[in-house]
Motif scaffolding. Structure first.
Motif, PDB file in Angstrom:
ATOM      1  N   VAL A  78       9.033  38.653  -9.953  1.00  0.00           N
ATOM      2  CA  VAL A  78      10.446  38.344  -9.736  1.00  0.00           C
ATOM      3  C   VAL A  78      10.844  37.235 -10.690  1.00  0.00           C
ATOM      4  O   VAL A  78      10.112  36.253 -10.867  1.00  0.00           O
ATOM      5  CB  VAL A  78      10.711  37.903  -8.279  1.00  0.00           C
ATOM      6  CG1 VAL A  78      12.201  37.627  -8.059  1.00  0.00           C
ATOM      7  CG2 VAL A  78      10.221  38.957  -7.295  1.00  0.00           C
ATOM      8  N   SER A  79      11.997  37.397 -11.329  1.00  0.00           N
ATOM      9  CA  SER A  79      12.500  36.365 -12.237  1.00  0.00           C
ATOM     10  C   SER A  79      13.890  35.916 -11.803  1.00  0.00           C
ATOM     11  O   SER A  79      14.564  36.593 -11.016  1.00  0.00           O
ATOM     12  CB  SER A  79      12.552  36.887 -13.676  1.00  0.00           C
ATOM     13  OG  SER A  79      13.523  37.919 -13.799  1.00  0.00           O
ATOM     14  N   GLY A  80      14.321  34.767 -12.328  1.00  0.00           N
ATOM     15  CA  GLY A  80      15.674  34.272 -12.091  1.00  0.00           C
ATOM     16  C   GLY A  80      15.907  33.694 -10.720  1.00  0.00           C
ATOM     17  O   GLY A  80      17.057  33.485 -10.320  1.00  0.00           O
ATOM     18  N   CYS A  81      14.856  33.414  -9.964  1.00  0.00           N
ATOM     19  CA  CYS A  81      15.021  32.909  -8.594  1.00  0.00           C
ATOM     20  C   CYS A  81      15.237  31.396  -8.619  1.00  0.00           C
ATOM     21  O   CYS A  81      14.407  30.645  -9.129  1.00  0.00           O
ATOM     22  CB  CYS A  81      13.800  33.258  -7.753  1.00  0.00           C
ATOM     23  SG  CYS A  81      13.997  32.818  -6.028  1.00  0.00           S
ATOM     24  N   LYS A  82      16.353  30.966  -8.021  1.00  0.00           N
ATOM     25  CA  LYS A  82      16.678  29.533  -7.989  1.00  0.00           C
ATOM     26  C   LYS A  82      16.619  28.952  -6.577  1.00  0.00           C
ATOM     27  O   LYS A  82      16.573  27.748  -6.410  1.00  0.00           O
ATOM     28  CB  LYS A  82      18.073  29.289  -8.576  1.00  0.00           C
ATOM     29  CG  LYS A  82      18.290  29.878  -9.964  1.00  0.00           C
ATOM     30  CD  LYS A  82      19.706  29.605 -10.450  1.00  0.00           C
ATOM     31  CE  LYS A  82      19.994  30.298 -11.775  1.00  0.00           C
ATOM     32  NZ  LYS A  82      20.146  31.755 -11.634  1.00  0.00           N
ATOM     33  N   ASP A  83      16.671  29.813  -5.559  1.00  0.00           N
ATOM     34  CA  ASP A  83      16.714  29.354  -4.173  1.00  0.00           C
ATOM     35  C   ASP A  83      15.305  29.020  -3.669  1.00  0.00           C
ATOM     36  O   ASP A  83      14.428  29.887  -3.679  1.00  0.00           O
ATOM     37  CB  ASP A  83      17.341  30.446  -3.293  1.00  0.00           C
ATOM     38  CG  ASP A  83      17.439  30.011  -1.850  1.00  0.00           C
ATOM     39  OD1 ASP A  83      16.562  30.401  -1.050  1.00  0.00           O
ATOM     40  OD2 ASP A  83      18.389  29.274  -1.520  1.00  0.00           O
ATOM     41  N   PRO A  84      15.067  27.779  -3.209  1.00  0.00           N
ATOM     42  CA  PRO A  84      13.711  27.390  -2.779  1.00  0.00           C
ATOM     43  C   PRO A  84      13.172  28.235  -1.635  1.00  0.00           C
ATOM     44  O   PRO A  84      11.983  28.570  -1.606  1.00  0.00           O
ATOM     45  CB  PRO A  84      13.879  25.924  -2.359  1.00  0.00           C
ATOM     46  CG  PRO A  84      15.098  25.455  -3.083  1.00  0.00           C
ATOM     47  CD  PRO A  84      16.001  26.636  -3.176  1.00  0.00           C
ATOM     48  N   GLU A  89       9.472  32.755   0.142  1.00  0.00           N
ATOM     49  CA  GLU A  89       9.245  34.093   0.699  1.00  0.00           C
ATOM     50  C   GLU A  89       8.544  34.994  -0.314  1.00  0.00           C
ATOM     51  O   GLU A  89       7.624  35.742   0.034  1.00  0.00           O
ATOM     52  CB  GLU A  89      10.567  34.719   1.119  1.00  0.00           C
ATOM     53  CG  GLU A  89      11.174  34.147   2.379  1.00  0.00           C
ATOM     54  CD  GLU A  89      12.375  34.964   2.821  1.00  0.00           C
ATOM     55  OE1 GLU A  89      12.190  36.136   3.202  1.00  0.00           O
ATOM     56  OE2 GLU A  89      13.493  34.433   2.788  1.00  0.00           O
ATOM     57  N   ILE A  90       9.007  34.926  -1.567  1.00  0.00           N
ATOM     58  CA  ILE A  90       8.411  35.761  -2.604  1.00  0.00           C
ATOM     59  C   ILE A  90       6.959  35.364  -2.836  1.00  0.00           C
ATOM     60  O   ILE A  90       6.064  36.206  -2.951  1.00  0.00           O
ATOM     61  CB  ILE A  90       9.230  35.649  -3.909  1.00  0.00           C
ATOM     62  CG1 ILE A  90      10.628  36.244  -3.706  1.00  0.00           C
ATOM     63  CG2 ILE A  90       8.520  36.339  -5.064  1.00  0.00           C
ATOM     64  CD1 ILE A  90      11.602  35.927  -4.827  1.00  0.00           C
ATOM     65  N   ASP A  91       6.719  34.064  -2.874  1.00  0.00           N
ATOM     66  CA  ASP A  91       5.364  33.560  -3.089  1.00  0.00           C
ATOM     67  C   ASP A  91       4.449  33.965  -1.939  1.00  0.00           C
ATOM     68  O   ASP A  91       3.285  34.328  -2.149  1.00  0.00           O
ATOM     69  CB  ASP A  91       5.404  32.042  -3.248  1.00  0.00           C
ATOM     70  CG  ASP A  91       4.049  31.474  -3.653  1.00  0.00           C
ATOM     71  OD1 ASP A  91       3.520  31.904  -4.688  1.00  0.00           O
ATOM     72  OD2 ASP A  91       3.536  30.617  -2.917  1.00  0.00           O
ATOM     73  N   ALA A  92       4.970  33.901  -0.702  1.00  0.00           N
ATOM     74  CA  ALA A  92       4.167  34.258   0.470  1.00  0.00           C
ATOM     75  C   ALA A  92       3.775  35.733   0.443  1.00  0.00           C
ATOM     76  O   ALA A  92       2.742  36.125   0.994  1.00  0.00           O
ATOM     77  CB  ALA A  92       4.943  33.945   1.749  1.00  0.00           C
TER      78      ALA A  92
END
Length: 234
Positions: A78-84, A89-92
């Motif tokens: 995933v790219s362009g993610c700015k929301d912590p 969630e993506i990392d998990a």
């Protein structure tokens, strides 16, 4: 045979980036299914990166991921993610958070400005890979970090890929993908536009999308407002 059990080497791969402009799951599902139906050989089970930079509303990430993968696409990052929270969630879920090349340059320039240091010069792509022989069906030619020039015909079923521009001075059939690493300023130049697929930075046309007045003609393709455009090659 090497004495070490593994080797770690750098490499380059051609990936499509799916830019999500909204998070409504059924709308995304239908749009992806329509795209895949247009180019099943190119997109069926294809590895993709999801760009979520345009999503500013709360995102149900597990549902969104499920919707994309249900179409057969394989999400590898995933790219362009700015929301912590979304990042967490993506990392998990075990997916890597990627930074596209252009974002890296912009971030480096911003950090240099904040620190008061002069920005480093960015070296543009200057090398060129030159192919004089015909490119036969089934051949795949990749020009990493440079432009690609073919001075002969490209057969149906062949594939040209370059991180920079692509020039074809012959009949251009097959699939032609410029800006493969995400360079949206890359262009395609050809003397006979008859390709099965043309793509710049992941934005593509099938042969049916090429305007009739340009088919078989000398043409120049580039991106404008995130869409492919074509004009005569003078």
């Amino acid at each position: 045979m090497s004495n070490t059990p593994i080797e770690l080497k750098g490499s380059s791969f051609t990936l499509s980036v799916v830019h999500l402009h909204q998070a409504e799951s059924e709308v995304i599902r239908r749009a992806l299914e329509d795209k895949i139906a247009q180019a099943p050989a190119f997109l069926k089970h294809a590895p993709v990166v999801l760009n979520v930079s345009d999503l500013d509303a709360p995102v149900d990430w597990p549902l969104l991921h499920q919707i994309v993968t249900s179409t057969g696409l394989r999400v590898i990052g995933v790219s362009g993610c700015k929301d912590p929270e979304l990042k967490a969630e993506i990392d998990a879920m075990g997916l890597p958070l990627l930074t596209e090349g252009r974002d890296k340059v912009a971030r480096a320039a911003s950090e240099a400005a904040d620190s008061g240091e002069p920005p480093h010069n960015v070296t543009p792509i200057t090398k060129t890979r030159l192919i004089d022989a015909p490119v036969r069906s089934g051949q795949r030619i990749y020009a990493p970090q440079c432009d690609l020039i073919v001075t002969n015909h490209v057969s149906a079923g062949a594939e040209l890929i370059a991180d920079g521009n692509i020039h074809v001075y012959g009949m251009m059939r097959g699939r032609v993908l410029a800006g493969a690493s995400g360079d949206r300023e890359a262009q395609i130049f050809c003397t006979h536009l008859t390709a099965e697929l043309v793509s710049i930075a992941g934005v593509y046309w099938l042969s049916d999308n090429i305007p009739a007045e340009f088919y078989g003609k000398a043409a120049r393709l580039q991106l404008a407002d995130n869409a492919l455009t074509v004009q005569p090659l003078n």
